[in-house]
Scaffold this motif. Sequence first.
Motif, short mmCIF file in Angstrom:
data_model
loop_
_atom_site.label_atom_id
_atom_site.label_comp_id
_atom_site.label_asym_id
_atom_site.label_seq_id
_atom_site.Cartn_x
_atom_site.Cartn_y
_atom_site.Cartn_z
N ALA A 97 -1.15 5.92 8.63
CA ALA A 97 -2.46 5.73 9.31
C ALA A 97 -3.51 6.07 8.30
CB ALA A 97 -2.46 6.52 10.55
N ASP A 98 -3.33 7.29 7.57
CA ASP A 98 -4.39 7.76 6.57
C ASP A 98 -4.38 6.59 5.51
OD1 ASP A 98 -4.72 9.97 7.97
OD2 ASP A 98 -3.57 11.33 6.87
N VAL A 99 -3.51 6.01 4.99
CA VAL A 99 -3.40 5.06 3.76
C VAL A 99 -3.97 3.79 4.27
CG1 VAL A 99 -1.89 3.79 2.32
CG2 VAL A 99 -1.45 6.06 2.53
N LEU A 100 -3.65 3.49 5.58
CA LEU A 100 -4.37 2.19 6.04
C LEU A 100 -5.58 2.26 6.19
CD1 LEU A 100 -1.96 0.89 9.01
CD2 LEU A 100 -2.29 -0.26 7.00
N GLU A 101 -6.27 3.41 6.41
CA GLU A 101 -7.64 3.59 6.46
C GLU A 101 -8.45 3.24 5.22
OE1 GLU A 101 -8.42 7.31 8.11
OE2 GLU A 101 -7.55 6.90 9.95
N GLU A 102 -7.55 3.56 4.17
CA GLU A 102 -8.21 3.32 2.80
C GLU A 102 -7.94 1.99 2.09
OE1 GLU A 102 -10.13 5.71 1.69
OE2 GLU A 102 -9.75 6.98 3.20
N LEU A 103 -7.11 1.15 2.58
CA LEU A 103 -6.66 -0.32 2.12
C LEU A 103 -7.79 -1.13 2.49
CD1 LEU A 103 -2.98 -0.32 2.94
CD2 LEU A 103 -4.08 -0.38 0.41
N PRO A 104 -7.86 -2.47 1.54
CA PRO A 104 -8.65 -3.48 2.05
C PRO A 104 -8.15 -4.06 3.50
CG PRO A 104 -8.04 -3.57 -0.29
CD PRO A 104 -7.08 -2.44 0.18
N GLU A 105 -8.99 -4.93 4.07
CA GLU A 105 -8.93 -5.30 5.47
C GLU A 105 -7.43 -6.33 5.26
OE1 GLU A 105 -10.98 -8.88 7.21
OE2 GLU A 105 -11.85 -7.27 7.73
N ASP A 106 -7.42 -7.10 4.17
CA ASP A 106 -5.99 -8.07 4.25
C ASP A 106 -5.13 -7.28 4.04
OD1 ASP A 106 -7.96 -10.24 4.19
OD2 ASP A 106 -7.99 -10.68 1.84
N ASP A 107 -4.85 -6.29 3.39
CA ASP A 107 -3.65 -5.51 2.92
C ASP A 107 -3.33 -4.79 4.41
OD1 ASP A 107 -3.42 -6.10 0.48
OD2 ASP A 107 -4.20 -4.21 -0.39
N GLN A 108 -4.35 -4.28 5.25
CA GLN A 108 -4.18 -3.77 6.59
C GLN A 108 -3.53 -4.68 7.35
OE1 GLN A 108 -8.06 -2.62 7.75
NE2 GLN A 108 -7.99 -0.56 7.06
N ILE A 109 -4.19 -5.88 7.44
CA ILE A 109 -3.60 -6.84 8.43
C ILE A 109 -2.10 -7.18 8.09
CG2 ILE A 109 -3.78 -9.26 9.32
CD1 ILE A 109 -6.87 -8.90 8.91
N GLU A 110 -1.86 -7.46 6.83
CA GLU A 110 -0.59 -7.65 6.36
C GLU A 110 0.45 -6.73 6.72
OE1 GLU A 110 1.53 -6.92 2.12
OE2 GLU A 110 -0.06 -8.70 2.32
N ASP A 158 -11.86 3.33 12.66
CA ASP A 158 -11.21 2.49 11.77
C ASP A 158 -10.05 1.63 12.45
OD1 ASP A 158 -12.07 3.46 8.99
OD2 ASP A 158 -11.39 5.26 9.62
N ALA A 159 -9.41 2.20 13.57
CA ALA A 159 -8.28 1.35 14.15
C ALA A 159 -9.17 0.20 14.98
CB ALA A 159 -7.54 2.20 15.31
N ALA A 160 -10.33 0.55 15.55
CA ALA A 160 -11.11 -0.56 16.19
C ALA A 160 -11.61 -1.47 15.43
CB ALA A 160 -12.31 0.08 16.95
N ASP A 161 -12.15 -1.31 14.21
CA ASP A 161 -12.37 -2.24 13.11
C ASP A 161 -11.20 -3.06 12.85
OD1 ASP A 161 -14.75 -1.48 13.02
OD2 ASP A 161 -14.51 -0.06 11.03
N LEU A 162 -9.99 -2.61 12.40
CA LEU A 162 -8.61 -3.45 12.19
C LEU A 162 -8.26 -4.28 13.30
CD1 LEU A 162 -6.30 -4.18 10.83
CD2 LEU A 162 -5.34 -1.97 11.02
N LEU A 163 -8.32 -3.90 14.53
CA LEU A 163 -7.92 -4.43 15.81
C LEU A 163 -8.81 -5.67 15.83
CD1 LEU A 163 -7.12 -1.67 18.60
CD2 LEU A 163 -5.64 -3.61 17.69
N GLY A 164 -10.16 -5.31 15.70
CA GLY A 164 -11.29 -6.39 15.77
C GLY A 164 -10.95 -7.46 14.80
N GLU A 165 -10.19 -7.48 13.95
CA GLU A 165 -9.91 -8.52 12.82
C GLU A 165 -8.68 -9.20 13.48
OE1 GLU A 165 -11.90 -9.47 10.57
OE2 GLU A 165 -13.21 -7.77 11.05
N LEU A 166 -7.87 -8.77 14.32
CA LEU A 166 -6.63 -9.61 14.90
C LEU A 166 -6.91 -10.65 15.66
CD1 LEU A 166 -4.31 -6.57 15.19
CD2 LEU A 166 -4.49 -7.91 13.24
N PRO A 167 -6.07 -11.68 15.89
CA PRO A 167 -6.19 -12.64 17.05
C PRO A 167 -6.12 -11.92 18.37
CG PRO A 167 -4.56 -13.40 15.25
CD PRO A 167 -4.95 -11.90 14.92
#
Length: 433
Positions: free
Chosen positions: A210-223, A244-253
Motif C-alpha cells: 500500500a505504501d509503495v502503490l501510493e508512490e507509483l505512477p498511475e499506470d503502474d498502480q493500475i497494472e 490515494d485509494a480513492a484516486d486509484l479507484l476513480g481511474e478504474l472501470p
Amino acid sequence: MAAGAPRIFVSHLSGIAVFDPAGDQVGRVRDLVVMLRVGRKPPRVLGLVVELPTRRRIFLPMTRVTGIDSGQVITTGVLNVRRFEQRPTERLVFGELLDRRVTLTETQEEVTVLDLSVQQLPARRDWEIDKVFVRKGRRSGAFRRNKGETLTVEWSGVTGFSVEEQGQGAENLLATFEQLRPADLANVLHHLSAKRRAEVAAALDDDRLADVLEELPEDDQIEILGKLKEERAADVLEAMDPDDAADLLGELPEADKERLLSLMQPSDAADMRRLMAYEEHTAGGLMTTEPIVLRPDATVADALARIRNPDLSPAHAAQVYVCRPPEETPTGKYLGTVHFQRLLRDPPYTLVGSILDDDLQPLEPDAALPVVAGFFAAYDMVAAPVVDDSGALLGAVTVDDVLDHMLPDDWRETEYHLDDAAGTTGEVGAGGA
C-alpha cells in the motif's frame, strides 16, 4: 579491484555509494548489467545501474570502475548521464537472475539462486560472474530462506539462466531492498519488467505494498492492482491512505470499482465513496478522512500519544484537530487545531480545548487547488482542516497531497538539469544508448 582480489557477492553491492576520484558521491548502485554468453561461459559484467540523487538511473560501464572496496565504488569521474535503457541482449542481476530456479548439471537437481559473485579477470579491466550461491529443495514462501542446504558452485555447474522463468521468486530481491523508503522501492519497481514487478508486488505484505502503490505512477498502480486477486486488492486499498485509494479507484472501470468497493469493509468503502464524490482538484478530493481528532477535554498527553504513532506521516502528525463528538469524520462541530509545537510547550495535563488555534478559517471542501495551495503558502502550514457548511470536520489536506496534484502528471519521470561538474561526457556504454 586488483587482480587476484577476493570475489564480491552482488548482494553486498546493492545500494552502496558510488564516488568520483575527488571523493564526491555521485549516486548509489541499484543493479548490475550482464550479458549471457553461449555455452557455459560465465556472463560478462557490462556495468552498473547507478541511481543519481535526482533518481535518474544511468549506466556506469565497468571500464569506468577503478575500485570496489570497503562498501563503495570508485569511478574515473567520467559519467554519461543519459537515462539507462536495457537492451534485449542484457540481463539485470537483481531484477532477473536472483531467485531463479536453475538446475545443477551434475545431479539435475533444481535449486534456487540466492546470490552471485563477480570477479575481475587477471590483468584486464573485464569482470564476469564466476560463482552461483544456491539453495537446494523446493522453493518456500516469501522470506522463508532458512530451509534446505546451501552451496556455492561454478557458473558452469548450473543451467537455466537463459530461459525466462514464469514463477521467479522475489524474496531475495525484497531482502536486497528491504531498507528502502516506499518512494525508493516504488522507483525500483517502476524500472523492473512487468512480470518481475508483479512477482515482487505479490510478495510484499499489504501495508508495504500500500505504501509503495501510493508512490507509483498511475499506470503502474493500475497494472499491479489488476494482477492481484480481488480480495487482496481490496485489502491493499483499505491499507492505503483514503485519498490515494480513492484516486486509484476513480481511474478504474465502473464495474471493477464497484466490485472492489463491495469487498471492502463498509466503513472504508463509505470513506472511498465520500471522497470520490468531490472533484479531484478540490480540498474535498485531496483530503484524507483519517486525521487525528480529539475531544476538547483530551489532554496534551493524549495528543502526544496519538502523534507518536510511527505509521503516521510527518504531515499528518504535525497537528491534531479538536471537535465535538463524534470523533470519526464527519465529526461534530470543529473547534480548532493544536499544532505539535504547542503540545511540546504545555504541561501534559493541559486540556487541548484550552490551547486551540482557531484564528485561521478552515478550507471548504469545494475549494479549488490554487486556493488550497495559496492557503499553505500564506500561512506556512503542512496540513489544513476541511470543514463543511454545518461546521463538521470532513478531513484534512496535507502539503504532500497538494504537491502531488500541482506537479506534472509525469513528475516522477521528470529529471532536473545536471551540470557537468563531475566530468560528464557524451560517451555511451552498453545500456547507455
